[in-house]
Design an enzyme around this catalytic site. Structure first.
Site, mmCIF file in Angstrom:
data_model
loop_
_atom_site.group_PDB
_atom_site.id
_atom_site.type_symbol
_atom_site.label_atom_id
_atom_site.label_comp_id
_atom_site.label_asym_id
_atom_site.label_seq_id
_atom_site.Cartn_x
_atom_site.Cartn_y
_atom_site.Cartn_z
ATOM 1 N N HIS A 58 0.876 -1.182 0.000
ATOM 2 C CA HIS A 58 0.000 0.000 0.000
ATOM 3 C C HIS A 58 0.904 1.220 0.000
ATOM 4 O O HIS A 58 1.737 1.373 0.910
ATOM 5 C CB HIS A 58 -0.880 0.010 1.240
ATOM 6 C CG HIS A 58 -1.749 -1.207 1.357
ATOM 7 N ND1 HIS A 58 -3.070 -1.217 0.963
ATOM 8 C CD2 HIS A 58 -1.485 -2.466 1.801
ATOM 9 C CE1 HIS A 58 -3.581 -2.424 1.173
ATOM 10 N NE2 HIS A 58 -2.638 -3.209 1.676
ATOM 11 N N GLU A 93 -7.494 -12.284 5.663
ATOM 12 C CA GLU A 93 -6.446 -11.728 6.536
ATOM 13 C C GLU A 93 -6.939 -11.890 7.979
ATOM 14 O O GLU A 93 -6.348 -12.630 8.764
ATOM 15 C CB GLU A 93 -6.196 -10.249 6.210
ATOM 16 C CG GLU A 93 -5.122 -9.609 7.087
ATOM 17 C CD GLU A 93 -4.960 -8.101 6.846
ATOM 18 O OE1 GLU A 93 -5.871 -7.479 6.258
ATOM 19 O OE2 GLU A 93 -3.919 -7.549 7.253
ATOM 20 N N ASP A 144 3.338 -5.366 2.411
ATOM 21 C CA ASP A 144 2.068 -4.771 2.855
ATOM 22 C C ASP A 144 2.224 -3.282 3.170
ATOM 23 O O ASP A 144 1.875 -2.444 2.349
ATOM 24 C CB ASP A 144 1.490 -5.540 4.056
ATOM 25 C CG ASP A 144 -0.030 -5.455 4.153
ATOM 26 O OD1 ASP A 144 -0.658 -4.847 3.265
ATOM 27 O OD2 ASP A 144 -0.594 -6.000 5.124
#
Ligand code: HPA
Ligand code: ZN
Length: 335
Positions: A11, A192, A270
């Site tokens: 991200h 997740e 991530d």
């Protein structure tokens, strides 16, 4: 030279290092609720996904201009390149910015400018994946897709992120159908914190090509068999799983078992500014914690290119996979 790899789950807002956050805050006259970078770093002790998201979205307040987004992405590309990343598929969250009055064009064009420059500067290829915030309404997601229409030439795929539990993929059925009709590829975070049924929904209702995380598929043997049979890539993020307490410690991460089960696993960072490392650091950490040998690391690197959206440049994909195959790990000194 580090092992060549693609990063498929990062991200861009999660690459905001404290130093850049404070620099942008000063430049844009934004007051942060932290005295300095040290105090901010001390706040990086998360209980779960939500406690992380609260801090993370708060910090995006410093991102306001074209240049801010360009600088953010350029800093990521430089760090990623240094760790062997040759291709990056980067998530961004337009709603986190449009909600603060920053136009979506500022975000996309700012990021795209860094990707174009990055090809020249670092030899890295990049793609953008526009994520919808799943804890916002489906209408808001549809509105975001509509607002993105002038910029679709810079956007490869749509994704789904933010607070998972209570926001199943099926909530976004129409938005994903509309995105597909516009020629966008499709991925979604699933499994997740959410149950295996969310992974099935992402596949069956949204028609995604990759599952982001997918960690909890291990609770459903039929699902694991299906994911392996259909070669659905999983973009795992082991350091994130530890920091957000999906697992207690890295040594307990199921990555090795998942690879043994025939799953197409990739390893990613991530939100590297928050979770203790970029993707090269992540490869290193799983090697140490799980005792992965060189061939396992090679498999992860090969998978990352196979799972990437490089269909528009198959020559590049083949070249990068050949580099992975030929990579010489060298002899490591005994530890
Ligand atoms: N999960 C969901 N949303 C996110 C994450 C994540 O790990 N990181 C940034 N946004
Ligand atoms: Zn993520």
């Amino acid at each position: 030279m580090p092992l060549p790899k693609a990063e498929l789950h990062v991200h861009i807002e999660g690459t905001l290092e404290p130093e850049l956050a404070f620099a942008l805050a000063a430049r844009n006259g934004v007051e942060l609720p932290y005295r300095d970078t040290e105090e901010l770093r001390r706040a990086y002790l998360f209980q779960d996904l939500q406690s992380f998201l609260d801090l993370y979205y708060g910090l995006t307040a410093v991102l306001r201009t074209h240049d801010d987004f360009t600088e953010l992405a350029d800093a990521y590309l430089a760090r990623a390149t240094a760790q062997g990343v040759r291709h990056a598929e980067i998530f961004f969250d337009p709603q986190a910015h449009t909600a603060r009055g920053v136009p979506i064009g500022t975000v996309v064009e700012g990021l795209a400018r860094a990707l174009t420059a990055g090809e020249e500067r670092y030899g890295i290829s990049g793609r953008l994946i526009m994520c919808f915030l799943r804890d916002e309404s489906a209408e808001s997601a549809m509105h975001t897709l509509e607002a993105a229409k002038p910029y679709l030439h810079r956007i490869t795929a749509v994704g789904l992120d933010s607070a998972e539990v209570g926001h199943p993929p099926s909530k976004f059925r129409e938005v994903y159908a509309a995105a597909e009709a516009l020629g966008l590829r499709k991925v979604a975070h699933a499994g997740e914190e959410g149950p295996p049924s969310y992974i099935r929904e992402a596949l069956d209702v949204l028609g995604v090509e990759r599952i982001d995380h997918g960690l909890r598929c291990t609770e459903d043997r039929d699902l694991v068999e299906r994911l392996a049979r259909e070669r659905i890539p999983l973009t795992l993020c082991p350091l994130s799983n530890v920091r957000l307490r999906a697992i207690d410690m890295l040594e307990e991460h199921p990555l090795r078992d998942m690879m043994d089960a025939g799953l197409l696993c990739t390893v990613n960072s991530d939100d590297p500014a928050y979770f203790g490392g970029y993707v090269g650091d992540t490869f290193h950490a799983v090697r140490e914690a799980l005792g992965l040998d060189d061939e396992r690391l090679r498999e992860l690197a090969r998978n990352s290119f196979e799972a990437s959206f490089l269909e528009d440049d198959e020559e590049r994909r083949a070249r990068l996979i050949a580099e992975v195959e030929a990579y010489d790990f060298g002899v490591r000194p005994p530890e």
